[in-house]
Design a protein around this motif. Structure first.
Motif, PDB file in Angstrom:
ATOM      1  N   VAL A 161      -2.929   3.805  -8.581  1.00 29.03           N
ATOM      2  CA  VAL A 161      -2.942   3.120  -7.300  1.00 29.03           C
ATOM      3  C   VAL A 161      -2.099   2.549  -6.601  1.00 29.03           C
ATOM      4  O   VAL A 161      -2.041   2.662  -5.331  1.00 29.03           O
ATOM      5  N   ALA A 162      -0.781   2.729  -7.132  1.00 32.04           N
ATOM      6  CA  ALA A 162       0.503   2.660  -6.269  1.00 32.04           C
ATOM      7  C   ALA A 162       0.723   3.855  -5.446  1.00 32.04           C
ATOM      8  O   ALA A 162       1.343   3.965  -4.427  1.00 32.04           O
ATOM      9  N   LEU A 163       0.192   5.109  -5.971  1.00 30.53           N
ATOM     10  CA  LEU A 163       0.341   6.594  -5.423  1.00 30.53           C
ATOM     11  C   LEU A 163      -0.882   6.889  -4.632  1.00 30.53           C
ATOM     12  O   LEU A 163      -0.719   7.807  -3.772  1.00 30.53           O
ATOM     13  N   LEU A 164      -1.758   5.831  -4.391  1.00 29.94           N
ATOM     14  CA  LEU A 164      -3.289   6.439  -3.815  1.00 29.94           C
ATOM     15  C   LEU A 164      -2.948   6.772  -2.591  1.00 29.94           C
ATOM     16  O   LEU A 164      -3.655   7.877  -1.968  1.00 29.94           O
ATOM     17  N   GLU A 310      -9.276   1.102   3.842  1.00 31.85           N
ATOM     18  CA  GLU A 310      -8.425   0.256   3.352  1.00 31.85           C
ATOM     19  C   GLU A 310      -8.975  -1.148   2.843  1.00 31.85           C
ATOM     20  O   GLU A 310      -8.530  -1.959   1.996  1.00 31.85           O
ATOM     21  N   ARG A 311     -10.166  -1.368   3.321  1.00 32.51           N
ATOM     22  CA  ARG A 311     -11.141  -2.212   2.776  1.00 32.51           C
ATOM     23  C   ARG A 311     -12.161  -2.041   1.873  1.00 32.51           C
ATOM     24  O   ARG A 311     -12.255  -2.890   0.876  1.00 32.51           O
ATOM     25  N   LEU A 347      -3.998  -5.717  -3.417  1.00 32.00           N
ATOM     26  CA  LEU A 347      -2.811  -6.472  -2.748  1.00 32.00           C
ATOM     27  C   LEU A 347      -1.786  -5.487  -2.309  1.00 32.00           C
ATOM     28  O   LEU A 347      -1.251  -5.692  -1.066  1.00 32.00           O
ATOM     29  N   LEU A 348      -1.647  -4.090  -2.647  1.00 30.51           N
ATOM     30  CA  LEU A 348      -0.863  -3.109  -2.117  1.00 30.51           C
ATOM     31  C   LEU A 348      -1.607  -2.772  -0.675  1.00 30.51           C
ATOM     32  O   LEU A 348      -0.747  -2.415   0.296  1.00 30.51           O
ATOM     33  N   TRP A 349      -2.847  -2.627  -0.575  1.00 26.06           N
ATOM     34  CA  TRP A 349      -3.542  -2.207   0.620  1.00 26.06           C
ATOM     35  C   TRP A 349      -3.570  -3.201   1.681  1.00 26.06           C
ATOM     36  O   TRP A 349      -4.281  -2.903   2.815  1.00 26.06           O
ATOM     37  N   ARG A 350      -3.312  -4.560   1.383  1.00 23.13           N
ATOM     38  CA  ARG A 350      -3.327  -5.282   2.393  1.00 23.13           C
ATOM     39  C   ARG A 350      -2.348  -5.032   3.585  1.00 23.13           C
ATOM     40  O   ARG A 350      -2.587  -5.451   4.711  1.00 23.13           O
ATOM     41  N   ALA A 351      -1.271  -4.663   3.248  1.00 21.89           N
ATOM     42  CA  ALA A 351      -0.324  -4.195   4.240  1.00 21.89           C
ATOM     43  C   ALA A 351      -0.877  -3.004   5.150  1.00 21.89           C
ATOM     44  O   ALA A 351      -0.412  -2.974   6.279  1.00 21.89           O
ATOM     45  N   PRO A 356      -7.807  -9.550   2.366  1.00 20.78           N
ATOM     46  CA  PRO A 356      -6.992 -10.539   1.545  1.00 20.78           C
ATOM     47  C   PRO A 356      -7.487 -10.342  -0.011  1.00 20.78           C
ATOM     48  O   PRO A 356      -8.604 -10.500  -0.191  1.00 20.78           O
ATOM     49  N   PHE A 357      -6.419 -10.219  -0.938  1.00 21.09           N
ATOM     50  CA  PHE A 357      -6.992 -10.358  -2.406  1.00 21.09           C
ATOM     51  C   PHE A 357      -6.264 -11.436  -2.912  1.00 21.09           C
ATOM     52  O   PHE A 357      -6.205 -11.455  -4.269  1.00 21.09           O
ATOM     53  N   ALA A 358      -5.963 -12.530  -2.292  1.00 17.91           N
ATOM     54  CA  ALA A 358      -5.284 -13.742  -3.080  1.00 17.91           C
ATOM     55  C   ALA A 358      -6.368 -14.405  -3.871  1.00 17.91           C
ATOM     56  O   ALA A 358      -6.102 -14.569  -5.028  1.00 17.91           O
ATOM     57  N   VAL A 359      -7.668 -14.284  -3.565  1.00 16.84           N
ATOM     58  CA  VAL A 359      -8.696 -15.135  -4.541  1.00 16.84           C
ATOM     59  C   VAL A 359      -8.807 -14.221  -5.685  1.00 16.84           C
ATOM     60  O   VAL A 359      -8.651 -14.777  -6.974  1.00 16.84           O
ATOM     61  N   PRO A 360      -9.281 -12.901  -5.729  1.00 16.65           N
ATOM     62  CA  PRO A 360      -9.148 -12.212  -7.136  1.00 16.65           C
ATOM     63  C   PRO A 360      -7.931 -12.073  -7.800  1.00 16.65           C
ATOM     64  O   PRO A 360      -8.140 -12.189  -9.206  1.00 16.65           O
ATOM     65  N   ALA A 361      -6.709 -12.096  -7.155  1.00 18.49           N
ATOM     66  CA  ALA A 361      -5.440 -12.280  -7.839  1.00 18.49           C
ATOM     67  C   ALA A 361      -5.373 -13.531  -8.713  1.00 18.49           C
ATOM     68  O   ALA A 361      -4.891 -13.644  -9.970  1.00 18.49           O
ATOM     69  N   GLY A 362      -5.762 -14.764  -7.850  1.00 15.91           N
ATOM     70  CA  GLY A 362      -5.747 -15.862  -8.687  1.00 15.91           C
ATOM     71  C   GLY A 362      -6.522 -16.160  -9.793  1.00 15.91           C
ATOM     72  O   GLY A 362      -6.341 -16.425 -10.907  1.00 15.91           O
TER      73      GLY A 362
END
Length: 449
Positions: A161-164, A310-311, A347-351, A356-362
């Protein structure tokens, strides 16, 4: 009363300092080392047999092949795809006694490679928030993060996913390889095929890896066993930790429905049996297929409506992976490792203009911590149906459901944003600068390819 300006300025200075420290590679890699020392130490020395599958099952399968020439996945059906034999064999490189240590070192090195791909090798950590979140998630999940075959697929998926965005073919190859170890990374691969414009490259890379694996499997005599992971799970009952099992677990606690916890010696796992449990287990697999197809259909509708990739892709990947956890009669604690890759993708594709992915991250951090609270620390108490452990597991399962719901809503929002033509920030082109993170630093972005 408003906060005095000097206090606000001091708080902002502290925040900037923390951001700077977090962006320094020494801080991140020191955290990586400390977290892995803790996880390795507990796996080797802690109570609860956290490395039970590695030492009692994986090593047995390897020795059965080496000594008796009877290879799982080759000479007979197996619950895992054939490439899962590779890390199991690699851990036997120094023989039977150091097998658990070698296994843990292999996983640690793979995690290090995935972190390097995510964070980069420069003087500042690339995507520091995502990298630090992954470290916290490993710590929250605990020893199980290193102690199963899923621990091999997780870093492969994280690196993918970091390379996608920049290297979709390489990412697809990694995901395809991971899916031939444990099937779940195919969910992220499917989301990429649906949502990305580079789907042709992704499909070609997937087919290429699959052809190599199939050819290798046929060369060693695997034959029909190559497809056995698709059918080996069909006869299982309801595993204790699975979200679908929760009603029968509470029934066993209350002494209702003739429900009880028992150990299945054929499958080597703890399950729950009671009135209606067999019917529920039989319906679980078709229900999972229906849910996955429904999410895929939703993703295709979003794509047709013009949802920005990206979404769409991170939300769709998380929805598919969460569905494999929630609508599943198997619920092993290591399934928590699956959440890292799709959430990191978000989180990476937010940029890049993603949601925003803060909710699933939490939510994932809470799911990891609750999983660790049950396994391996107090798994025996859960099997004994002690009330606090049943409550903790129920809460963990409820959060899994909430996470699935959030992901599905995110796919719907992506669909609506495409249908309404909502504007999104344009992705930067090569040679442009983009402000990155609270520190306001700028960096040169690579082109999307």
């Amino acid at each position: 009363m408003t906060e005095p300006r000097p206090a606000r300025a001091a708080g902002a200075a502290v925040a900037r300092g923390l951001v700077e420290v977090g962006a320094h590679p020494l801080a991140l890699w020191s955290a990586f080392g400390l977290i892995h020392l803790w996880l390795i130490g507990y796996n080797l020395l802690g109570p609860g047999l956290p490395l039970g599958d590695v030492t009692l099952v994986y090593r047995f399968w390897v020795e059965q092949g080496l000594i008796a020439n009877d290879w799982v996945g080759i000479d007979g059906p197996w619950v895992y795809p054939i490439v899962a034999l590779v890390p199991m064999l690699a851990a036997y490189a120094l023989g039977p006694d150091p097998y658990p240590v070698v296994w843990l070192v292999i996983v640690m090195l793979m995690n290090a490679g995935a972190l390097l791909v995510t964070a980069g090798a420069g003087r500042r950590v690339r995507d520091a928030a995502a990298a630090w979140w992954w470290m916290l998630f490993l710590l929250a999940l605990g020893p199980i993060a290193l102690g199963r075959i899923d621990s091999i697929t997780a870093p492969l998926a994280v690196a993918a996913v970091a390379l996608l965005a920049r290297h979709p073919r390489t990412a697809a190859g990694l995901l395809a390889l991971a899916a031939w170890i444990k099937v779940w990374p195919a969910a992220i691969l499917l989301a990429a095929v649906i949502g990305l414009r580079e789907r042709a490259r992704i499909v070609l890379a997937t087919v290429a890896v699959t052809m190599v694996v199939v050819a290798g499997g046929l060369a060693v005599g695997a034959g029909a066993s190559l497809l056995s992971p698709l059918t080996e799970q069909s006869g299982r009952g309801l595993q204790v930790e699975a979200p679908l099992t929760t009603p029968w677990l509470w029934a066993a606690w209350a002494g209702e429905w003739s429900a009880r916890v028992y150990y299945d010696r054929d499958i080597l796992t703890w399950q729950v049996f009671g009135e209606g449990s067999q019917q529920a287990a039989a319906l679980a697999t078709p229900l999972l297929a229906i849910v996955v197809l429904a999410i895929v259909a939703l993703g295709l509708l979003a794509l047709r409506a013009g949802a920005p990739e990206e979404r769409l892709v991170p939300a769709l990947a998380l929805a598919l992976v969460a569905a494999l956890i929630v609508v599943n009669k198997v619920g092993s604690p290591q399934f928590g490792t699956w959440l890292a890759a799709p959430i990191l993708l978000g989180l990476l594709w937010r940029a890049r203009g993603g949601a925003p992915f803060a909710v699933p991250a939490g939510l994932a951090l809470a799911i990891g911590a609750l999983t660790q609270a049950v396994y391996p620390f107090q798994y025996g108490e859960l099997l004994g149906l002690q009330t606090p452990l049943v409550v903790i597991l129920t809460l963990r399962n409820a959060l899994d459901v909430v996470l699935l719901g959030w992901a599905i809503v995110a796919v719907v929002r992506a669909w609506r944003s495409g249908a309404t033509g909502a504007e999104h920030p344009p992705r930067p082109r090569h040679g442009t600068l983009e402000v990155d993170g609270p520190a306001g630093r700028a960096r040169d972005r690579e082109p999307h390819s």
